[in-house]
Design an enzyme around this catalytic site. Sequence first.
Site, PDB file in Angstrom:
ATOM      1  N   ASN A  45      10.438  -6.189 -23.623  1.00  0.00           N
ATOM      2  CA  ASN A  45       9.823  -5.432 -24.720  1.00  0.00           C
ATOM      3  C   ASN A  45      10.949  -4.850 -25.582  1.00  0.00           C
ATOM      4  O   ASN A  45      11.591  -3.889 -25.185  1.00  0.00           O
ATOM      5  CB  ASN A  45       8.948  -4.319 -24.115  1.00  0.00           C
ATOM      6  CG  ASN A  45       8.346  -3.412 -25.176  1.00  0.00           C
ATOM      7  OD1 ASN A  45       8.442  -3.685 -26.379  1.00  0.00           O
ATOM      8  ND2 ASN A  45       7.738  -2.324 -24.740  1.00  0.00           N
ATOM      9  N   TRP A  46      11.154  -5.450 -26.742  1.00  0.00           N
ATOM     10  CA  TRP A  46      12.276  -5.027 -27.595  1.00  0.00           C
ATOM     11  C   TRP A  46      12.001  -3.702 -28.310  1.00  0.00           C
ATOM     12  O   TRP A  46      12.910  -3.100 -28.873  1.00  0.00           O
ATOM     13  CB  TRP A  46      12.583  -6.101 -28.644  1.00  0.00           C
ATOM     14  CG  TRP A  46      13.084  -7.399 -28.095  1.00  0.00           C
ATOM     15  CD1 TRP A  46      13.180  -7.771 -26.771  1.00  0.00           C
ATOM     16  CD2 TRP A  46      13.578  -8.512 -28.849  1.00  0.00           C
ATOM     17  NE1 TRP A  46      13.685  -9.042 -26.671  1.00  0.00           N
ATOM     18  CE2 TRP A  46      13.944  -9.523 -27.937  1.00  0.00           C
ATOM     19  CE3 TRP A  46      13.739  -8.763 -30.214  1.00  0.00           C
ATOM     20  CZ2 TRP A  46      14.463 -10.761 -28.341  1.00  0.00           C
ATOM     21  CZ3 TRP A  46      14.252  -9.992 -30.628  1.00  0.00           C
ATOM     22  CH2 TRP A  46      14.616 -10.978 -29.690  1.00  0.00           C
ATOM     23  N   LYS A  47      10.750  -3.272 -28.331  1.00  0.00           N
ATOM     24  CA  LYS A  47      10.361  -2.057 -29.064  1.00  0.00           C
ATOM     25  C   LYS A  47      10.877  -2.130 -30.511  1.00  0.00           C
ATOM     26  O   LYS A  47      10.923  -3.225 -31.073  1.00  0.00           O
ATOM     27  CB  LYS A  47      10.855  -0.809 -28.322  1.00  0.00           C
ATOM     28  CG  LYS A  47      10.426  -0.839 -26.844  1.00  0.00           C
ATOM     29  CD  LYS A  47      10.636   0.447 -26.109  1.00  0.00           C
ATOM     30  CE  LYS A  47      10.185   0.261 -24.663  1.00  0.00           C
ATOM     31  NZ  LYS A  47      10.277   1.488 -23.869  1.00  0.00           N
ATOM     32  N   HIS A  91       0.660   0.236 -24.281  1.00  0.00           N
ATOM     33  CA  HIS A  91       1.954   0.782 -23.863  1.00  0.00           C
ATOM     34  C   HIS A  91       1.905   2.306 -24.000  1.00  0.00           C
ATOM     35  O   HIS A  91       1.305   2.829 -24.945  1.00  0.00           O
ATOM     36  CB  HIS A  91       3.081   0.195 -24.720  1.00  0.00           C
ATOM     37  CG  HIS A  91       4.436   0.530 -24.159  1.00  0.00           C
ATOM     38  ND1 HIS A  91       5.019   1.757 -24.339  1.00  0.00           N
ATOM     39  CD2 HIS A  91       5.285  -0.187 -23.378  1.00  0.00           C
ATOM     40  CE1 HIS A  91       6.181   1.784 -23.695  1.00  0.00           C
ATOM     41  NE2 HIS A  91       6.368   0.614 -23.108  1.00  0.00           N
ATOM     42  N   GLU A 107       3.911   4.372 -25.079  1.00  0.00           N
ATOM     43  CA  GLU A 107       4.395   4.890 -26.375  1.00  0.00           C
ATOM     44  C   GLU A 107       3.310   4.782 -27.443  1.00  0.00           C
ATOM     45  O   GLU A 107       3.211   5.639 -28.328  1.00  0.00           O
ATOM     46  CB  GLU A 107       5.676   4.145 -26.782  1.00  0.00           C
ATOM     47  CG  GLU A 107       6.866   4.586 -25.920  1.00  0.00           C
ATOM     48  CD  GLU A 107       7.918   3.520 -25.679  1.00  0.00           C
ATOM     49  OE1 GLU A 107       7.975   2.527 -26.429  1.00  0.00           O
ATOM     50  OE2 GLU A 107       8.694   3.689 -24.717  1.00  0.00           O
ATOM     51  N   GLU A 157       3.429   0.916 -15.518  1.00  0.00           N
ATOM     52  CA  GLU A 157       4.637   1.575 -16.006  1.00  0.00           C
ATOM     53  C   GLU A 157       4.484   3.088 -15.880  1.00  0.00           C
ATOM     54  O   GLU A 157       3.892   3.730 -16.770  1.00  0.00           O
ATOM     55  CB  GLU A 157       4.871   1.220 -17.483  1.00  0.00           C
ATOM     56  CG  GLU A 157       5.032  -0.260 -17.734  1.00  0.00           C
ATOM     57  CD  GLU A 157       5.833  -0.519 -19.006  1.00  0.00           C
ATOM     58  OE1 GLU A 157       6.859  -1.184 -18.913  1.00  0.00           O
ATOM     59  OE2 GLU A 157       5.434  -0.028 -20.082  1.00  0.00           O
ATOM     60  N   GLY A 204      12.541   4.386 -19.761  1.00  0.00           N
ATOM     61  CA  GLY A 204      13.700   4.792 -20.552  1.00  0.00           C
ATOM     62  C   GLY A 204      14.451   5.987 -19.983  1.00  0.00           C
ATOM     63  O   GLY A 204      15.283   6.584 -20.665  1.00  0.00           O
ATOM     64  N   SER A 227      12.618   1.506 -16.397  1.00  0.00           N
ATOM     65  CA  SER A 227      14.025   1.520 -15.963  1.00  0.00           C
ATOM     66  C   SER A 227      14.368   0.409 -14.971  1.00  0.00           C
ATOM     67  O   SER A 227      15.195   0.597 -14.076  1.00  0.00           O
ATOM     68  CB  SER A 227      14.399   2.889 -15.390  1.00  0.00           C
ATOM     69  OG  SER A 227      14.285   3.876 -16.405  1.00  0.00           O
ATOM     70  N   GLY A 245      12.272  -2.884 -20.834  1.00  0.00           N
ATOM     71  CA  GLY A 245      12.587  -2.340 -22.147  1.00  0.00           C
ATOM     72  C   GLY A 245      14.075  -2.461 -22.435  1.00  0.00           C
ATOM     73  O   GLY A 245      14.582  -3.526 -22.801  1.00  0.00           O
ATOM     74  N   GLY A 246      14.802  -1.367 -22.239  1.00  0.00           N
ATOM     75  CA  GLY A 246      16.225  -1.296 -22.577  1.00  0.00           C
ATOM     76  C   GLY A 246      17.049  -2.491 -22.117  1.00  0.00           C
ATOM     77  O   GLY A 246      17.831  -3.055 -22.898  1.00  0.00           O
TER      78      GLY A 246
END
Length: 253
Positions: free
Chosen positions: A9-11, A98, A100, A170, A176, A216, A237-238
């Site tokens: 997930n590049w966000k 998600h 967010e 998640e 994150g 994470s 993610g990251g």
Amino acid sequence: MRKKIVAGNWKMNKDLAEGLKLASEIVNMVKDEVTKDVTVIITPPFIHLTSVSRLLAENNQVLVAAQNCSEKESGAFTGEVSAAMLRSIPVQAVILGHSERRQYFGEGDELLAKKVDMALGSDLMPIFCCGEPLEIREKETHAAYVSRQLKASLFHLSEDEFAKVVIAYEPIWAIGTGKTASPEQAQQMHLHIRNVIADQYGKEVASNTTILYGGSCNPHNAQELFALDDVDGGLIGGASLKSRDFLDIIKSF
Ligand code: PGA
């Protein structure tokens, strides 16, 4: 047999040139290093989807997904992108719910149920996210919290429809933050999710449902997480923004 999936997930990261570079590195590495039984998904921002999907056209091991879609079919909804538009690119999947989106854009269970319907109606695979905030985990009501999320947005689906959904657990406190769920916490929740699905749709559907872990996840902890009985891959993610890290996670299976 349920599918093994690792989705990145590049966000809201990477401009077009950076996104194309990252996508082509991933495709080449996957070709060289990853066995065919793992499906890899990358999820660039909307605006890069067409270019990235052209780049991947010849490759059926790496799929392209969107990070969201509208709950509306079409019309005067400025700034929105429909499921049918995504499918026409063609994009194969869409992340929905998600945390967010829930937290910063006010997306609730009912709206998400409509988005799930739109995605399925356009033949997109929904990657449906669920997971509890820290205060719910501390009150030890996380199992009930996640059950409610699943029931409210997914359990109106028929068995055939539900079979097309991928779940991503998640825990919000792990996203994150560098703080991953422990293997015990992840396995416990994934098993719980599978049991809740079994109660609604039966054991066979539940055992065929892919349930990803997210929060994470990195090249150091992925192996331990992916080895758990009820964890079928990850939503990353990251660590999906660096091709080498992402590949090392994929290869943790
Ligand atoms: P993270 O994000 O891997 O950076 O924690 C996961 C996600 O939000 O999907």
